[in-house]
Design an enzyme around this catalytic site. Structure first.
Site, PDB file in Angstrom:
ATOM      1  N   GLY A  67       0.789  -1.216   0.000  1.00 32.09           N
ATOM      2  CA  GLY A  67       0.000   0.000   0.000  1.00 32.09           C
ATOM      3  C   GLY A  67       0.822   1.267   0.000  1.00 32.09           C
ATOM      4  O   GLY A  67       0.321   2.335  -0.316  1.00 32.09           O
ATOM      5  N   LEU A  68       2.104   1.172   0.358  1.00 31.12           N
ATOM      6  CA  LEU A  68       2.926   2.369   0.361  1.00 31.12           C
ATOM      7  C   LEU A  68       3.459   2.638  -1.046  1.00 31.12           C
ATOM      8  O   LEU A  68       3.446   3.760  -1.528  1.00 31.12           O
ATOM      9  CB  LEU A  68       4.059   2.232   1.373  1.00 31.12           C
ATOM     10  CG  LEU A  68       4.638   3.564   1.864  1.00 31.12           C
ATOM     11  CD1 LEU A  68       5.188   3.419   3.272  1.00 31.12           C
ATOM     12  CD2 LEU A  68       5.723   4.080   0.947  1.00 31.12           C
ATOM     13  N   LYS A  70       2.259   1.458  -4.235  1.00 31.42           N
ATOM     14  CA  LYS A  70       1.194   0.715  -4.906  1.00 31.42           C
ATOM     15  C   LYS A  70       1.517   0.407  -6.357  1.00 31.42           C
ATOM     16  O   LYS A  70       0.990  -0.547  -6.928  1.00 31.42           O
ATOM     17  CB  LYS A  70      -0.120   1.505  -4.850  1.00 31.42           C
ATOM     18  CG  LYS A  70      -0.781   1.471  -3.477  1.00 31.42           C
ATOM     19  CD  LYS A  70      -2.064   2.271  -3.478  1.00 31.42           C
ATOM     20  CE  LYS A  70      -2.709   2.370  -2.109  1.00 31.42           C
ATOM     21  NZ  LYS A  70      -3.539   1.233  -1.746  1.00 31.42           N
ATOM     22  N   GLY A 118      -8.956   2.853  -1.292  1.00 29.01           N
ATOM     23  CA  GLY A 118      -9.791   2.130  -2.251  1.00 29.01           C
ATOM     24  C   GLY A 118      -9.023   1.617  -3.460  1.00 29.01           C
ATOM     25  O   GLY A 118      -9.514   1.685  -4.589  1.00 29.01           O
ATOM     26  N   PHE A 119      -7.799   1.101  -3.222  1.00 35.31           N
ATOM     27  CA  PHE A 119      -7.013   0.468  -4.308  1.00 35.31           C
ATOM     28  C   PHE A 119      -6.799   1.409  -5.491  1.00 35.31           C
ATOM     29  O   PHE A 119      -7.002   1.031  -6.651  1.00 35.31           O
ATOM     30  CB  PHE A 119      -7.694  -0.808  -4.822  1.00 35.31           C
ATOM     31  CG  PHE A 119      -7.669  -1.987  -3.887  1.00 35.31           C
ATOM     32  CD1 PHE A 119      -6.955  -1.972  -2.713  1.00 35.31           C
ATOM     33  CD2 PHE A 119      -8.373  -3.133  -4.211  1.00 35.31           C
ATOM     34  CE1 PHE A 119      -6.940  -3.068  -1.858  1.00 35.31           C
ATOM     35  CE2 PHE A 119      -8.374  -4.235  -3.373  1.00 35.31           C
ATOM     36  CZ  PHE A 119      -7.665  -4.202  -2.192  1.00 35.31           C
ATOM     37  N   SER A 184      -8.816  -5.710   2.520  1.00 42.74           N
ATOM     38  CA  SER A 184      -8.963  -4.257   2.636  1.00 42.74           C
ATOM     39  C   SER A 184     -10.414  -3.934   3.003  1.00 42.74           C
ATOM     40  O   SER A 184     -11.336  -4.497   2.412  1.00 42.74           O
ATOM     41  CB  SER A 184      -8.607  -3.583   1.317  1.00 42.74           C
ATOM     42  OG  SER A 184      -9.105  -2.263   1.323  1.00 42.74           O
ATOM     43  N   LYS A 218      -3.525 -12.527   2.575  1.00 38.89           N
ATOM     44  CA  LYS A 218      -3.495 -11.532   3.655  1.00 38.89           C
ATOM     45  C   LYS A 218      -4.878 -11.399   4.265  1.00 38.89           C
ATOM     46  O   LYS A 218      -5.858 -11.151   3.556  1.00 38.89           O
ATOM     47  CB  LYS A 218      -3.034 -10.181   3.098  1.00 38.89           C
ATOM     48  CG  LYS A 218      -2.888  -9.102   4.167  1.00 38.89           C
ATOM     49  CD  LYS A 218      -2.145  -7.905   3.614  1.00 38.89           C
ATOM     50  CE  LYS A 218      -2.046  -6.784   4.628  1.00 38.89           C
ATOM     51  NZ  LYS A 218      -1.339  -5.621   4.082  1.00 38.89           N
ATOM     52  N   THR A 246      -1.702  -8.609   9.848  1.00 39.66           N
ATOM     53  CA  THR A 246      -3.020  -8.412   9.295  1.00 39.66           C
ATOM     54  C   THR A 246      -3.084  -7.151   8.448  1.00 39.66           C
ATOM     55  O   THR A 246      -2.165  -6.331   8.469  1.00 39.66           O
ATOM     56  CB  THR A 246      -4.078  -8.204  10.432  1.00 39.66           C
ATOM     57  OG1 THR A 246      -3.808  -6.944  11.070  1.00 39.66           O
ATOM     58  CG2 THR A 246      -4.061  -9.308  11.420  1.00 39.66           C
ATOM     59  N   THR A 248      -5.709  -3.639   7.809  1.00 45.07           N
ATOM     60  CA  THR A 248      -6.160  -2.609   8.764  1.00 45.07           C
ATOM     61  C   THR A 248      -7.498  -2.983   9.406  1.00 45.07           C
ATOM     62  O   THR A 248      -8.219  -3.851   8.922  1.00 45.07           O
ATOM     63  CB  THR A 248      -6.312  -1.255   8.040  1.00 45.07           C
ATOM     64  OG1 THR A 248      -7.200  -1.439   6.942  1.00 45.07           O
ATOM     65  CG2 THR A 248      -4.990  -0.745   7.525  1.00 45.07           C
ATOM     66  N   TYR A 314       4.404  -0.189   7.980  1.00 49.83           N
ATOM     67  CA  TYR A 314       3.858   0.897   7.158  1.00 49.83           C
ATOM     68  C   TYR A 314       3.722   2.154   8.023  1.00 49.83           C
ATOM     69  O   TYR A 314       4.514   3.089   7.921  1.00 49.83           O
ATOM     70  CB  TYR A 314       2.516   0.519   6.513  1.00 49.83           C
ATOM     71  CG  TYR A 314       2.018   1.526   5.488  1.00 49.83           C
ATOM     72  CD1 TYR A 314       2.293   2.889   5.621  1.00 49.83           C
ATOM     73  CD2 TYR A 314       1.293   1.127   4.373  1.00 49.83           C
ATOM     74  CE1 TYR A 314       1.858   3.820   4.682  1.00 49.83           C
ATOM     75  CE2 TYR A 314       0.848   2.058   3.423  1.00 49.83           C
ATOM     76  CZ  TYR A 314       1.137   3.398   3.600  1.00 49.83           C
ATOM     77  OH  TYR A 314       0.703   4.316   2.666  1.00 49.83           O
TER      78      TYR A 314
HETATM   79  C1  LIG Z   1      -2.520   4.391   3.438  1.00 50.05           C
HETATM   80  C2  LIG Z   1      -2.511   2.897   3.508  1.00 50.05           C
HETATM   81  C3  LIG Z   1      -2.747   2.149   2.344  1.00 50.05           C
HETATM   82  C4  LIG Z   1      -2.746   0.752   2.389  1.00 50.05           C
HETATM   83  N1  LIG Z   1      -2.943   0.034   1.235  1.00 50.05           N
HETATM   84  C5  LIG Z   1      -2.862  -1.319   1.264  1.00 50.05           C
HETATM   85  C6  LIG Z   1      -2.966  -2.082   0.075  1.00 50.05           C
HETATM   86  O1  LIG Z   1      -3.101  -1.541  -1.037  1.00 50.05           O
HETATM   87  N2  LIG Z   1      -2.899  -3.441   0.170  1.00 50.05           N
HETATM   88  C7  LIG Z   1      -2.734  -4.086   1.369  1.00 50.05           C
HETATM   89  O2  LIG Z   1      -2.670  -5.321   1.405  1.00 50.05           O
HETATM   90  N3  LIG Z   1      -2.601  -3.379   2.520  1.00 50.05           N
HETATM   91  C8  LIG Z   1      -2.658  -2.023   2.491  1.00 50.05           C
HETATM   92  N4  LIG Z   1      -2.509  -1.321   3.658  1.00 50.05           N
HETATM   93  C9  LIG Z   1      -2.346  -2.058   4.942  1.00 50.05           C
HETATM   94  C10 LIG Z   1      -0.895  -2.212   5.344  1.00 50.05           C
HETATM   95  O3  LIG Z   1      -0.187  -2.990   4.404  1.00 50.05           O
HETATM   96  C11 LIG Z   1      -0.799  -2.897   6.719  1.00 50.05           C
HETATM   97  O4  LIG Z   1      -1.383  -4.179   6.634  1.00 50.05           O
HETATM   98  C12 LIG Z   1      -1.491  -2.112   7.831  1.00 50.05           C
HETATM   99  O5  LIG Z   1      -1.322  -0.721   7.656  1.00 50.05           O
HETATM  100  C13 LIG Z   1      -0.992  -2.508   9.224  1.00 50.05           C
HETATM  101  O6  LIG Z   1       0.375  -2.236   9.388  1.00 50.05           O
HETATM  102  P1  LIG Z   1       0.923  -0.896  10.130  1.00 50.05           P
HETATM  103  O7  LIG Z   1       0.200  -0.795  11.429  1.00 50.05           O
HETATM  104  O8  LIG Z   1       2.402  -1.115  10.270  1.00 50.05           O
HETATM  105  O9  LIG Z   1       0.601   0.241   9.219  1.00 50.05           O
HETATM  106  C14 LIG Z   1      -2.519   0.082   3.629  1.00 50.05           C
HETATM  107  C15 LIG Z   1      -2.270   0.835   4.784  1.00 50.05           C
HETATM  108  C16 LIG Z   1      -2.265   2.219   4.741  1.00 50.05           C
HETATM  109  C17 LIG Z   1      -1.996   2.999   6.004  1.00 50.05           C
END
Ligand SMILES: Cc1cc2nc3c(=O)[nH]c(=O)nc-3n(C[C@H](O)[C@H](O)[C@H](O)COP(=O)(O)O)c2cc1C
Length: 340
Positions: A67-68, A70, A118-119, A184, A218, A246, A248, A314
């Protein structure tokens, strides 16, 4: 190098603008291999303790979460900052712009973020081209790249497996590992795919193009108990290699906050509990990546102790800067056991 000054400036910007600026800087760094080598060797200086997992060598156990980056814009920069692997994406078959802005919010008091992106992504074909260009230019990092696949928002759930198959078909040649994102909270109905029947179809749809490469699923932090166990069993029976726990935390009805997924410190305990639950159920030999609220040596160690083989960051990167991965690789929290 202190991140404090950069953070002061970045936190004056809208969170997504700050994110785009950060990814832009990473893309600049990733444009030259020599520059990246200098940053890794003289600034980041991660403690390289290779781990063998899924037939791959991970230079460290600390990776970038999905997600960081993308659109796979800066894989070599993540290596330069000292990561041991990076999960890129989530990528859908067709490009899509995601939800309306604003859609990313900081919660500094809880060291957390809320997002409902939203991807948003450029689509599997463009991302695959970019990865091919990077490889041809000698800009592919010497660490595993995981590519996360998802479905387009407009695709109905009964055709979801086709989307996962399409995205995986474009991306598999450029991936070391494929990851399936069904967790997601920001694509309506996506999490409904977290049931044994749908996941069996989706895992099978990704396995074929994966052509022997590992496939991870995931899961959401809310998935627990009997349903979690039946999902794990179904994924493994269908041929999945392992899991990431996991994603979010979705907003509960009535909770007074922005809509979207909560990440960072408030997620820490629940992600760790989920990792422990998964490890207990699947046994010692299934690869498992822990993600959620890791922001220091203690939380990193606790996630490994709960049963994770590798960990991902992240939200903590937003609060502490990109060199956190290298710092965590150095603190010696990593026990020499559990190399799968
Ligand atoms: C802004 C943002 C966008 C994210 N986009 C995705 C994504 O596209 N695909 C995905 O599997 N997880 C996505 N995540 C989830 C993260 O990969 C991660 O699972 C989640 O943030 C928990 O880790 P953290 O507490 O270290 O941030 C996103 C998280 C954030 C904050």
């Amino acid at each position: 190098m202190s991140y404090a000054l950069a953070r002061t400036l970045l936190f004056r910007l809208d969170p997504e603008e700050a994110h785009d600026l950060g990814v832009g800087a990473a893309r600049w760094l990733a444009g030259r291999a020599e520059r990246c080598r200098l940053v890794r060797n003289f600034i980041a200086r991660p403690s390289v303790r290779p781990v063998e997992l899924m037939g791959l060598t991970f230079p460290t156990r600390v990776g970038l979460a999905a997600g960081l980056d993308k659109n796979a814009e800066a894989p070599l920069a993540w290596w330069a900052f000292g990561f041991g692997f990076a999960e890129l994406g989530t990528v859908t078959p067709r490009p899509q712009s995601g939800k309306p802005k604003p859609r990313m919010f900081r919660v500094p008091a809880r060291q957390a973020l809320i997002n409902r992106m939203g991807f948003n992504n450029q689509g599997a074909r463009r991302v695959a081209e970019r990865l091919a260009e990077q490889k041809a230019a000698g800009l592919r990092p010497a660490m595993p790249l995981l590519l996360s696949v998802g479905k387009n928002a407009t695709t109905p759930n009964d055709r979801a497996a086709e989307d996962y198959n399409l995205a995986a078909t474009s991306l598999a040649p450029h991936a070391d590992v494929l990851t399936i994102n069904v967790s997601s909270p920001n694509t309506p109905g996506l999490r409904a795919l977290q049931n044994p029947q749908e996941l069996t179809a989706i895992v099978r749809a990704v396995l074929e193009p994966a052509a022997g490469k590992p496939v991870l699923v995931k899961v959401a932090p809310e998935l627990e108990g009997d349903l979690l166990r039946s999902v794990l069993d179904a994924c493994l029976s269908a041929g999945a290699t392992g899991f990431i726990a996991t994603n979010t935390l979705a907003k509960q009805p009535g909770e007074p906050r922005e809509d979207g997924g909560l990440s960072g410190q408030p997620l820490r305990q629940i992600s760790r509990a989920r990792v422990a639950e998964i490890r207990k159920h699947v046994g010692d030999n299934i690869p498992l990546i822990g993600c959620g609220g890791i922001n220091d040596a203690e939380s990193a160690r606790a996630m490994l102790d709960a049963g994770a083989d590798l960990i991902q960051l992240y939200t903590a990167l937003v609060y502490q800067g990109p060199f956190l991965a290298a710092a965590l690789s150095r603190v010696g929290f990593i026990p020499p056991h559990r190399s799968r």
